[in-house]
Design a protein around this motif. Structure first.
Motif, PDB file in Angstrom:
ATOM      1  N   LEU A   1       7.666 -13.163   4.968  1.00 36.12           N
ATOM      2  CA  LEU A   1       7.735 -12.783   3.560  1.00 36.12           C
ATOM      3  C   LEU A   1       6.440 -13.122   2.826  1.00 36.12           C
ATOM      4  O   LEU A   1       5.965 -12.330   2.001  1.00 36.12           O
ATOM      5  N   THR A   2       5.860 -14.299   3.113  1.00 36.49           N
ATOM      6  CA  THR A   2       4.605 -14.651   2.449  1.00 36.49           C
ATOM      7  C   THR A   2       3.476 -13.725   2.890  1.00 36.49           C
ATOM      8  O   THR A   2       2.613 -13.364   2.080  1.00 36.49           O
ATOM      9  N   ASP A   3       3.466 -13.328   4.163  1.00 43.63           N
ATOM     10  CA  ASP A   3       2.443 -12.404   4.649  1.00 43.63           C
ATOM     11  C   ASP A   3       2.531 -11.066   3.912  1.00 43.63           C
ATOM     12  O   ASP A   3       1.520 -10.529   3.434  1.00 43.63           O
ATOM     13  N   VAL A   4       3.731 -10.525   3.833  1.00 40.13           N
ATOM     14  CA  VAL A   4       3.923  -9.222   3.181  1.00 40.13           C
ATOM     15  C   VAL A   4       3.543  -9.295   1.709  1.00 40.13           C
ATOM     16  O   VAL A   4       2.842  -8.430   1.180  1.00 40.13           O
ATOM     17  N   TYR A   5       4.001 -10.361   1.016  1.00 43.63           N
ATOM     18  CA  TYR A   5       3.709 -10.499  -0.407  1.00 43.63           C
ATOM     19  C   TYR A   5       2.212 -10.636  -0.654  1.00 43.63           C
ATOM     20  O   TYR A   5       1.654 -10.001  -1.564  1.00 43.63           O
ATOM     21  N   THR A   6       1.543 -11.465   0.151  1.00 44.02           N
ATOM     22  CA  THR A   6       0.108 -11.676  -0.036  1.00 44.02           C
ATOM     23  C   THR A   6      -0.680 -10.402   0.241  1.00 44.02           C
ATOM     24  O   THR A   6      -1.560 -10.028  -0.536  1.00 44.02           O
ATOM     25  N   GLU A   7      -0.365  -9.719   1.345  1.00 37.76           N
ATOM     26  CA  GLU A   7      -1.133  -8.549   1.741  1.00 37.76           C
ATOM     27  C   GLU A   7      -0.892  -7.347   0.829  1.00 37.76           C
ATOM     28  O   GLU A   7      -1.829  -6.611   0.512  1.00 37.76           O
ATOM     29  N   ARG A   8       0.358  -7.155   0.389  1.00 38.84           N
ATOM     30  CA  ARG A   8       0.692  -5.930  -0.341  1.00 38.84           C
ATOM     31  C   ARG A   8       0.722  -6.088  -1.856  1.00 38.84           C
ATOM     32  O   ARG A   8       0.690  -5.087  -2.574  1.00 38.84           O
TER      33      ARG A   8
END
Length: 226
Positions: free
Chosen positions: A31-38
């Protein structure tokens, strides 16, 4: 009977809580990866494109923590991330941050950048794979700067890894981002993956600097070839 029924309900509730807790732990990095990247990186990229800076020496004093500072591009690792000012936990939710007491990219001294190896886009996840001679680009509104990875710092504190150009040191070893006489770049991240017990370090030297936007056509050409 009532006691048995109550015991089963407690066990069911406990099992459900453990399941949800495990699910949360498993999904949190994703979830943190998706939020940070997108979300975060998209917003920072837009802010970065709007930056109007005349010179580095007038830019740094006005820089706010968490604001976009440079775009780091590491071609061999497919890294392309906006780096923000500061290395506080809040700033590093962007993925990577610039040590505030180090110089700006392209200037004399030791530019320090810290990045997540897991969670928050994990831009430095494969940092240990870098080899001597690999390129690291720092793109700024005042110029595009090409750094070349060198051997690890030879100060006795940072122990070279068995492969690649990285070395491992204590998490509070600030000597790796100490000032240098030459234009250098130091990248730091956690080691091993998922732990903050140590720090993995990569050192690079400034090879050349170019007008802003020089790197962009090369990025487009590389994407077109894929």
């Amino acid at each position: 009977m009532r006691r048995r029924r109550g015991g089963r309900m407690v066990l069911s509730a406990l099992s459900g809580a453990l399941f949800l807790g495990g699910l949360g732990l498993f999904s949190y990095p994703l979830l943190t990866d998706v939020y940070t990247e997108r979300v975060v990186q998209d917003q920072l990229a837009q802010e970065f494109e709007r930056l109007e800076v005349a010179a580095a020496d007038t830019w740094q004093p006005t820089m706010a923590a968490g604001s976009p500072l440079t775009r780091i591009v590491i071609p061999t690792l497919d890294v392309d991330t906006i780096v923000v000012a500061g290395t506080t936990p809040a700033a590093l939710r962007a993925g990577a941050g610039h040590y505030p007491d180090t110089p700006l990219p392209g200037t004399v001294g030791n530019v320090g950048i810290a990045g997540h190896r897991t969670t928050y886009g994990r831009p430095f996840h494969r940092l240990d794979e870098l080899q001597v001679g690999d390129e690291v680009w720092l793109l700024t509104p005042v110029g595009d700067h090409r750094y070349v990875v060198t051997d690890p710092p030879d100060d006795g504190n940072c122990v070279p890894t068995s492969a690649g150009a990285a070395c491992i040191t204590h998490p509070r070893d600030w000597s790796v981002v100490a000032p240098t006489d030459d234009a250098m770049l130091t990248l730091t991240t956690c080691h091993p993956k998922g732990s903050a017990a140590q720090r993995l370090i990569i050192r690079a030297a400034l090879a050349d600097s170019h007008p802003p936007g020089t790197r962009a056509p090369q990025d487009s050409d590389r994407s077109a070839d894929v």
